[in-house]
Design a protein around this motif. Structure first.
Motif, PDB file in Angstrom:
ATOM      1  N   LEU A 107      15.008  41.431   3.705  1.00 54.83           N
ATOM      2  CA  LEU A 107      13.957  40.896   2.859  1.00 54.83           C
ATOM      3  C   LEU A 107      14.560  40.521   1.475  1.00 54.83           C
ATOM      4  CD1 LEU A 107      11.284  40.093   1.951  1.00 54.83           C
ATOM      5  CD2 LEU A 107      10.960  42.530   1.026  1.00 54.83           C
ATOM      6  N   TRP A 108      15.925  41.621   0.966  1.00 50.83           N
ATOM      7  CA  TRP A 108      16.534  41.292  -0.195  1.00 50.83           C
ATOM      8  C   TRP A 108      17.289  39.667  -0.020  1.00 50.83           C
ATOM      9  CZ3 TRP A 108      18.498  46.663  -1.864  1.00 50.83           C
ATOM     10  CH2 TRP A 108      17.452  47.487  -2.176  1.00 50.83           C
ATOM     11  N   GLY A 109      18.041  39.875   1.317  1.00 51.04           N
ATOM     12  CA  GLY A 109      19.281  38.843   1.322  1.00 51.04           C
ATOM     13  C   GLY A 109      18.397  37.384   1.389  1.00 51.04           C
ATOM     14  N   THR A 110      17.112  37.323   2.131  1.00 47.80           N
ATOM     15  CA  THR A 110      16.399  36.107   2.095  1.00 47.80           C
ATOM     16  C   THR A 110      15.918  35.770   0.676  1.00 47.80           C
ATOM     17  OG1 THR A 110      15.847  36.668   4.263  1.00 47.80           O
ATOM     18  CG2 THR A 110      14.383  34.775   3.144  1.00 47.80           C
ATOM     19  N   VAL A 111      15.333  36.571  -0.038  1.00 47.70           N
ATOM     20  CA  VAL A 111      14.583  36.119  -1.291  1.00 47.70           C
ATOM     21  C   VAL A 111      15.607  36.023  -2.134  1.00 47.70           C
ATOM     22  CG1 VAL A 111      13.367  37.351  -3.152  1.00 47.70           C
ATOM     23  CG2 VAL A 111      12.626  37.628  -0.923  1.00 47.70           C
ATOM     24  N   TRP A 112      16.723  36.786  -2.570  1.00 48.76           N
ATOM     25  CA  TRP A 112      17.630  36.682  -3.476  1.00 48.76           C
ATOM     26  C   TRP A 112      18.459  35.586  -3.098  1.00 48.76           C
ATOM     27  CZ3 TRP A 112      16.631  38.136  -8.224  1.00 48.76           C
ATOM     28  CH2 TRP A 112      16.011  39.110  -8.345  1.00 48.76           C
ATOM     29  N   GLY A 113      18.743  35.067  -1.870  1.00 47.61           N
ATOM     30  CA  GLY A 113      19.620  34.035  -1.331  1.00 47.61           C
ATOM     31  C   GLY A 113      18.830  32.705  -1.695  1.00 47.61           C
TER      32      GLY A 113
ATOM     33  N   LEU B 260      20.106  30.152  -4.343  1.00 47.00           N
ATOM     34  CA  LEU B 260      20.289  28.623  -4.030  1.00 47.00           C
ATOM     35  C   LEU B 260      19.580  27.883  -5.195  1.00 47.00           C
ATOM     36  CD1 LEU B 260      20.163  29.147  -0.268  1.00 47.00           C
ATOM     37  CD2 LEU B 260      21.925  27.994  -1.471  1.00 47.00           C
ATOM     38  N   GLY B 261      18.496  28.029  -5.579  1.00 43.50           N
ATOM     39  CA  GLY B 261      17.463  27.183  -6.327  1.00 43.50           C
ATOM     40  C   GLY B 261      18.360  26.974  -7.788  1.00 43.50           C
ATOM     41  N   ARG B 262      19.162  28.128  -7.949  1.00 43.44           N
ATOM     42  CA  ARG B 262      19.728  27.934  -9.379  1.00 43.44           C
ATOM     43  C   ARG B 262      21.259  27.476  -9.198  1.00 43.44           C
ATOM     44  NH1 ARG B 262      18.094  34.084 -11.184  1.00 43.44           N
ATOM     45  NH2 ARG B 262      15.728  33.700 -11.504  1.00 43.44           N
ATOM     46  N   GLN B 263      21.601  27.367  -8.115  1.00 45.05           N
ATOM     47  CA  GLN B 263      23.221  26.949  -7.815  1.00 45.05           C
ATOM     48  C   GLN B 263      23.787  25.914  -8.608  1.00 45.05           C
ATOM     49  OE1 GLN B 263      24.051  26.162  -3.402  1.00 45.05           O
ATOM     50  NE2 GLN B 263      25.519  27.853  -3.742  1.00 45.05           N
ATOM     51  N   ARG B 264      23.003  24.708  -8.407  1.00 45.13           N
ATOM     52  CA  ARG B 264      23.301  23.471  -8.965  1.00 45.13           C
ATOM     53  C   ARG B 264      23.825  23.603 -10.488  1.00 45.13           C
ATOM     54  NH1 ARG B 264      19.881  18.009  -8.388  1.00 45.13           N
ATOM     55  NH2 ARG B 264      18.645  19.070  -9.795  1.00 45.13           N
TER      56      ARG B 264
ATOM     57  N   ALA C  43      24.280  33.409   3.871  1.00 45.19           N
ATOM     58  CA  ALA C  43      25.039  34.431   4.622  1.00 45.19           C
ATOM     59  C   ALA C  43      25.691  35.394   3.422  1.00 45.19           C
ATOM     60  CB  ALA C  43      26.314  33.579   5.245  1.00 45.19           C
ATOM     61  N   ARG C  44      26.125  34.979   2.220  1.00 45.61           N
ATOM     62  CA  ARG C  44      26.573  35.646   1.024  1.00 45.61           C
ATOM     63  C   ARG C  44      25.794  36.428   0.607  1.00 45.61           C
ATOM     64  NH1 ARG C  44      31.063  37.613   1.058  1.00 45.61           N
ATOM     65  NH2 ARG C  44      32.241  35.561   0.677  1.00 45.61           N
ATOM     66  N   SER C  45      24.501  36.164   0.436  1.00 48.98           N
ATOM     67  CA  SER C  45      23.268  36.861  -0.013  1.00 48.98           C
ATOM     68  C   SER C  45      23.024  38.022   0.786  1.00 48.98           C
ATOM     69  CB  SER C  45      21.982  36.092  -0.433  1.00 48.98           C
ATOM     70  OG  SER C  45      20.972  36.538  -0.734  1.00 48.98           O
ATOM     71  N   PHE C  46      23.012  37.913   2.097  1.00 49.66           N
ATOM     72  CA  PHE C  46      22.832  39.026   2.986  1.00 49.66           C
ATOM     73  C   PHE C  46      23.902  40.196   2.910  1.00 49.66           C
ATOM     74  CE2 PHE C  46      19.510  36.809   4.823  1.00 49.66           C
ATOM     75  CZ  PHE C  46      18.864  37.794   5.795  1.00 49.66           C
TER      76      PHE C  46
END
Length: 309
Positions: free
Chosen positions: A60-66, A70-74, A168-171
């Motif tokens: 759950l953490w990996g998916t949500v925070w990932g 990603l939304g803030r990555q750019r 992958a990194r978030s998980f």
């Protein structure tokens, strides 16, 4: 003049298989962590109980925070990576738009330049992507070779690679956070507890480079893709920035081992020459270059950055 276009709908890879693999890898890491913790005084029952709770918490953490990351990555990359964004009328940006349209992307990516001898793409999806090309490449490569590198990075966007690597990194971070590793120990914690996921991610990273090379070769010609690869691998050693973000880069760690982020030059060149992936790219019949929303003026050669040689 008619040019080859790619069927984007048949090309795009789903994130679901990667997500399922990461969930299984996180469960393995939790079980492995409980076994490692038991002999050092935590007690197998307590460690196993902690692992059981993590079976839901870590994915759950990996998916949500990932997805949040990603939304803030750019925007984060623009602030932190020393990128100079190009305007829409910049000749290099116009080339990116034309190649993106031939790939079937419906949204123009942001385009930026950085001081490193490399290139990468970043963003949550095709609608929020950023393509970054190193100024040394623009100064030293031919126009066709620069286009091949751009096509490669657009291939990562079309293949959904950024989302898969970001998750992958978030998980992995979620697992080491859950088990109480500090920021200092996270790197070693990942290898100690998530070595299966780490090997899985590295394998994914290497394989996606072959596909991106094939997409760049389809758009520009495999001889230009091979020439660009050869010139980059003859370049300077990776900078600290490139090492830190090796999984994102056009050129990364290529040691020819399971611990490499990228295939070796020999492997990438051979795959292009044999057309191992190239012949599997879904190509549409040759069409006229798609028109952009605004007419593109044909610049003089001296006005194109990569023609100033």
């Amino acid at each position: 003049m008619a040019e080859t276009s790619i069927n984007y709908r048949k090309l795009r890879n789903s994130s679901l298989p990667t997500w399922l693999g990461l969930v299984i890898g996180s469960w393995f890491g939790l079980a492995w962590g409980s076994l490692l913790s038991a002999p050092v005084g935590i007690g197998f029952g307590v460690a196993a109980g902690s692992a059981f709770g993590g079976f839901l918490a870590v994915p759950l953490w990996g998916t949500v925070w990932g997805l949040i990351g990603l939304g803030r990555q750019r925007e984060s990359a623009v602030r932190q990576h020393g990128i100079t964004l190009l305007t829409e009328d910049d000749p290099l940006a116009q080339r990116v738009y034309v190649l993106a349209a031939r790939l079937g992307l419906k949204t123009r990516p942001w385009v930026g330049v950085m001081p490193h001898n490399n290139a990468y793409a970043i963003g949550a999806n095709a609608n929020s992507a950023l393509v970054v090309v190193g100024q040394p490449l623009i100064d030293s490569l031919t126009e066709a070779e620069v286009d091949a590198i751009i096509g490669h990075e657009l291939g990562h966007i079309a293949n959904n690679d950024m989302r898969r690597i970001g998750l992958a990194r978030s998980f992995q971070n979620s697992l080491v956070w859950y088990l109480g590793f500090s920021n200092t120990l996270q790197r070693w914690g990942r290898w100690l507890l998530t070595w299966l996921s780490e090997l899985f991610v590295l394998r994914l990273s290497r394989k996606r480079e072959y596909w991106a090379d094939a997409i760049g070769a389809t758009l520009t010609g495999k001889e230009h893709m091979i020439a660009a690869l050869e010139k980059l691998h003859e370049g300077p050693e990776l900078s600290d920035f490139e090492r830190t973000h090796a999984r994102l880069m056009f050129r990364g760690f290529a040691r020819g081992s399971l611990l490499s982020t990228h295939p070796t030059l020999k492997e990438r060149r051979a795959a292009l020459q044999r057309e191992t992936y190239l012949k599997r790219i879904p190509v549409m019949r040759a069409v006229e270059p798609p028109a952009l929303s605004a007419p593109v003026a044909t610049p003089k050669a001296e006005d194109i950055a990569y023609a100033k040689r």
